[in-house]
Motif scaffolding. Structure first.
Motif, PDB file in Angstrom:
ATOM      1  N   ILE A 209      38.595  39.575  40.734  1.00 58.57           N
ATOM      2  CA  ILE A 209      39.874  39.999  40.154  1.00 58.57           C
ATOM      3  C   ILE A 209      39.695  40.269  38.671  1.00 58.57           C
ATOM      4  CG2 ILE A 209      42.266  39.296  39.760  1.00 58.57           C
ATOM      5  CD1 ILE A 209      42.067  37.485  42.152  1.00 58.57           C
ATOM      6  N   SER A 210      40.388  41.290  38.201  1.00 58.11           N
ATOM      7  CA  SER A 210      40.361  41.611  36.776  1.00 58.11           C
ATOM      8  C   SER A 210      41.016  40.492  35.981  1.00 58.11           C
ATOM      9  CB  SER A 210      41.098  42.934  36.532  1.00 58.11           C
ATOM     10  OG  SER A 210      41.187  43.191  35.149  1.00 58.11           O
ATOM     11  N   PRO A 211      40.497  40.175  34.777  1.00 54.11           N
ATOM     12  CA  PRO A 211      41.074  39.080  33.985  1.00 54.11           C
ATOM     13  C   PRO A 211      42.532  39.302  33.636  1.00 54.11           C
ATOM     14  CG  PRO A 211      38.929  39.725  33.136  1.00 54.11           C
ATOM     15  CD  PRO A 211      39.321  40.757  34.154  1.00 54.11           C
ATOM     16  N   SER A 212      43.007  40.528  33.533  1.00 53.51           N
ATOM     17  CA  SER A 212      44.405  40.776  33.165  1.00 53.51           C
ATOM     18  C   SER A 212      45.269  40.758  34.420  1.00 53.51           C
ATOM     19  CB  SER A 212      44.522  42.128  32.458  1.00 53.51           C
ATOM     20  OG  SER A 212      44.105  43.173  33.320  1.00 53.51           O
ATOM     21  N   CYS A 213      46.409  40.067  34.327  1.00 53.39           N
ATOM     22  CA  CYS A 213      47.337  39.963  35.457  1.00 53.39           C
ATOM     23  C   CYS A 213      48.571  40.808  35.165  1.00 53.39           C
ATOM     24  CB  CYS A 213      47.739  38.509  35.679  1.00 53.39           C
ATOM     25  SG  CYS A 213      46.351  37.430  36.093  1.00 53.39           S
ATOM     26  N   GLY A 214      49.240  41.214  36.227  1.00 50.84           N
ATOM     27  CA  GLY A 214      50.445  42.018  36.085  1.00 50.84           C
ATOM     28  C   GLY A 214      51.631  41.180  35.674  1.00 50.84           C
ATOM     29  N   ARG A 215      52.766  41.836  35.546  1.00 48.50           N
ATOM     30  CA  ARG A 215      53.990  41.170  35.131  1.00 48.50           C
ATOM     31  C   ARG A 215      54.405  40.162  36.210  1.00 48.50           C
ATOM     32  NH1 ARG A 215      59.718  44.184  33.614  1.00 48.50           N
ATOM     33  NH2 ARG A 215      60.873  42.285  33.011  1.00 48.50           N
ATOM     34  N   GLY A 216      54.787  38.980  35.778  1.00 50.83           N
ATOM     35  CA  GLY A 216      55.200  37.933  36.710  1.00 50.83           C
ATOM     36  C   GLY A 216      54.048  37.063  37.163  1.00 50.83           C
ATOM     37  N   TYR A 217      52.831  37.315  36.664  1.00 49.69           N
ATOM     38  CA  TYR A 217      51.651  36.518  37.029  1.00 49.69           C
ATOM     39  C   TYR A 217      50.920  36.130  35.757  1.00 49.69           C
ATOM     40  CZ  TYR A 217      52.384  38.136  41.820  1.00 49.69           C
ATOM     41  OH  TYR A 217      52.903  38.407  43.052  1.00 49.69           O
ATOM     42  N   HIS A 218      50.125  35.061  35.868  1.00 54.47           N
ATOM     43  CA  HIS A 218      49.261  34.663  34.755  1.00 54.47           C
ATOM     44  C   HIS A 218      48.002  34.032  35.340  1.00 54.47           C
ATOM     45  CE1 HIS A 218      50.038  30.304  35.130  1.00 54.47           C
ATOM     46  NE2 HIS A 218      51.256  30.686  35.530  1.00 54.47           N
ATOM     47  N   LEU A 219      46.957  34.019  34.525  1.00 58.82           N
ATOM     48  CA  LEU A 219      45.691  33.447  34.970  1.00 58.82           C
ATOM     49  C   LEU A 219      45.817  31.936  35.087  1.00 58.82           C
ATOM     50  CD1 LEU A 219      43.068  35.446  32.870  1.00 58.82           C
ATOM     51  CD2 LEU A 219      43.349  35.509  35.348  1.00 58.82           C
ATOM     52  N   ASN A 220      45.119  31.383  36.080  1.00 58.89           N
ATOM     53  CA  ASN A 220      45.103  29.942  36.211  1.00 58.89           C
ATOM     54  C   ASN A 220      44.221  29.323  35.131  1.00 58.89           C
ATOM     55  OD1 ASN A 220      42.645  30.752  37.112  1.00 58.89           O
ATOM     56  ND2 ASN A 220      42.649  29.546  38.998  1.00 58.89           N
ATOM     57  N   ASP A 222      41.383  27.958  35.336  1.00 63.20           N
ATOM     58  CA  ASP A 222      39.970  28.339  35.434  1.00 63.20           C
ATOM     59  C   ASP A 222      39.744  29.797  35.059  1.00 63.20           C
ATOM     60  OD1 ASP A 222      39.581  25.777  36.300  1.00 63.20           O
ATOM     61  OD2 ASP A 222      39.650  26.321  38.440  1.00 63.20           O
ATOM     62  N   GLY A 223      40.811  30.587  34.972  1.00 59.11           N
ATOM     63  CA  GLY A 223      40.665  31.997  34.656  1.00 59.11           C
ATOM     64  C   GLY A 223      40.050  32.795  35.776  1.00 59.11           C
TER      65      GLY A 223
END
Length: 438
Positions: A209-220, A222-223
């Motif tokens: 998965i790409s490090p950047s997340c869409g709107r309404g999501y964020h990285l955990n 652990d990234g």
């Protein structure tokens, strides 16, 4: 053949062929060829005596009484009015059958059978004992499977399984074609954390998965993957007053709480005034609106019932509001005073003493003096020489001379007067003497 076997033979083979003599049939044994010993005769059916042998006049069973013949029938038959012939008993009409619910009685000669009312349905057949049995379409050849398919029997039906086997990652459809399996949908988490599944023909690769997340999501932490943002758990509520925030994957929605309605003009949730919307239907006395709800109250003299809407009479006398006597009435109470007291004009609940001695009507009627006491009065007399009469109102003179409460000397004579006494001394002149005490 014997009598009973002869009856069966004649019923099965000779019926409808009148004029044929059974005795001359090639297959039938001749009567004169049968020899029965006396011991065999004793062991035979008691109905078969000499007069009944060879058939006799009866159509089924015969008993020779010596002077006449008595005919009878087998089980399932009844004797006709001629006393000779037997006719079948229709157990279905007489109600002597044993068929249960869901079965129909079908009459047969000498008996009956039970037949199922309803059909067994597609893929089943009715047996002789009225049970439903599965039809094996594969065995009977009534299936419609193509040549490239194998018939497999199932309860009430069948399945056509293709003979062709598909490679890994494919599955056969109903027509036998091999179609791709989407492992990304059919398998639970086919890829490790931080990777996404991409379906291909017969397989699937996993891509990071790409490090950047869409709107309404964020990285955990652990990234490695994107997780949903719970907007409703934040301290800054996204929904306004009267709303309920409901979180959804990558988003959220706002709904109105119970007791609120959505206003299309202000685009907000406004309170529903239940007391105004349903007047006189929610509460027995008074309805008070609150944000998102309402509550019921009662007028003075009543209290709210356990149902939260009805009102019942309040017994004010339980809290002792009156100084003396209290009487509960519907919705209120009344104070009363004991004898000698009167209700205060100021508060209406206190009791004041009545000064009977000060009444202009002279309610005390004392002969000398009236002394007021709480709730009543007392009559008094002068301190000396008088006492109160039994009627507690009048004063009586005390005769000190009779009561010997005087202080006269021996040489003096006591003389009673109103309220007192006198001591009289009588001295006679010279040449006189007393004549008695006076």
């Amino acid at each position: 053949m014997g009598y009973q076997c002869g009856i069966v033979f004649r019923t099965c083979c000779v019926k409808g062929q009148e004029g044929i003599d059974v005795s001359i049939s090639d297959d039938a044994p001749k009567k004169e060829q049968v020899e029965i010993s006396k011991e065999e005769l004793d062991q035979e059916d008691p109905y078969l005596h000499d007069g009944c042998r060879g058939g006799g006049p009866c159509s089924q069973q015969c008993r020779d009484t010596g002077s006449s013949y008595v005919c009878s029938c087998f089980v399932g038959y009844q004797l006709q009015s001629d006393g000779v012939n037997c006719e079948d008993i229709n157990e279905c009409i007489t109600g002597t059958h044993s068929c249960g619910i869901g079965q129909t009685c079908v009459n047969t000669l000498g008996s009956f059978r039970c037949q199922r009312d309803t059909s067994c349905g597609t893929g089943y057949e009715l047996t002789d004992d009225s049970r439903c049995k599965d039809i094996d379409e594969c065995e009977t050849g009534t299936h419609n499977c193509p040549p490239d398919f194998i018939c497999q029997n199932t309860p009430g039906s069948f399945r056509c399984r293709p003979k062709l086997q598909c490679m890994n990652g494919f599955i056969q459809d109903a027509l036998g074609n091999c179609i791709d399996i989407n492992e990304c949908v059919s398998t639970n988490m086919p890829c490790p954390a931080g990777q996404i599944c991409i379906n291909t023909d017969g397989s699937y690769p996993c891509q990071r998965i790409s490090p950047s997340c869409g709107r309404g999501y964020h990285l955990n932490e652990d990234g490695t993957r994107c997780v949903d943002v719970d907007e409703c758990s934040s301290s800054n509520q996204p929904c306004g007053e009267g709303h309920v925030c409901i979180n959804a994957p990558g988003n959220y929605r706002c709904e109105c709480k119970s007791g609120y309605s959505f206003d299309v003009i202000s685009r907000t949730c406004i309170d529903i005034n239940e007391c105004r919307r349903y007047p006189g239907r929610l509460c027995a006395h008074k309805c008070e609106n609150t944000p998102g709800s309402y509550y019921c109250t009662c007028t003075m003299g009543f209290k709210l019932s356990t149902d939260g809407r009805s009102c019942e009479d309040l017994n004010e006398c339980e809290s002792s509001p009156c100084s003396q006597e209290c009487a509960n009435v519907y919705g209120s109470y009344q104070c009363y005073c004991r004898r000698g007291f009167q209700l205060s004009d100021i508060d209406g609940i206190s009791c004041e003493d009545i000064d009977e001695c000060a009444l202009p009507t002279g309610g005390h009627i004392c002969s000398f003096r009236c002394v007021n006491i709480p709730g009543s009065f007392q009559c008094t007399c002068p301190s000396t020489g008088y006492r109160l009469a039994p009627n507690a109102r009048n004063c009586q003179d005390i005769d000190e001379c009779v009561a010997e409460s005087h202080n006269c000397s021996f040489n003096e004579t006591c003389f009673n007067i109103q309220g007192g006494f006198r001591c009289l001394s009588l001295e006679c002149p010279e040449n006189y003497r007393k004549s008695g005490d006076t």
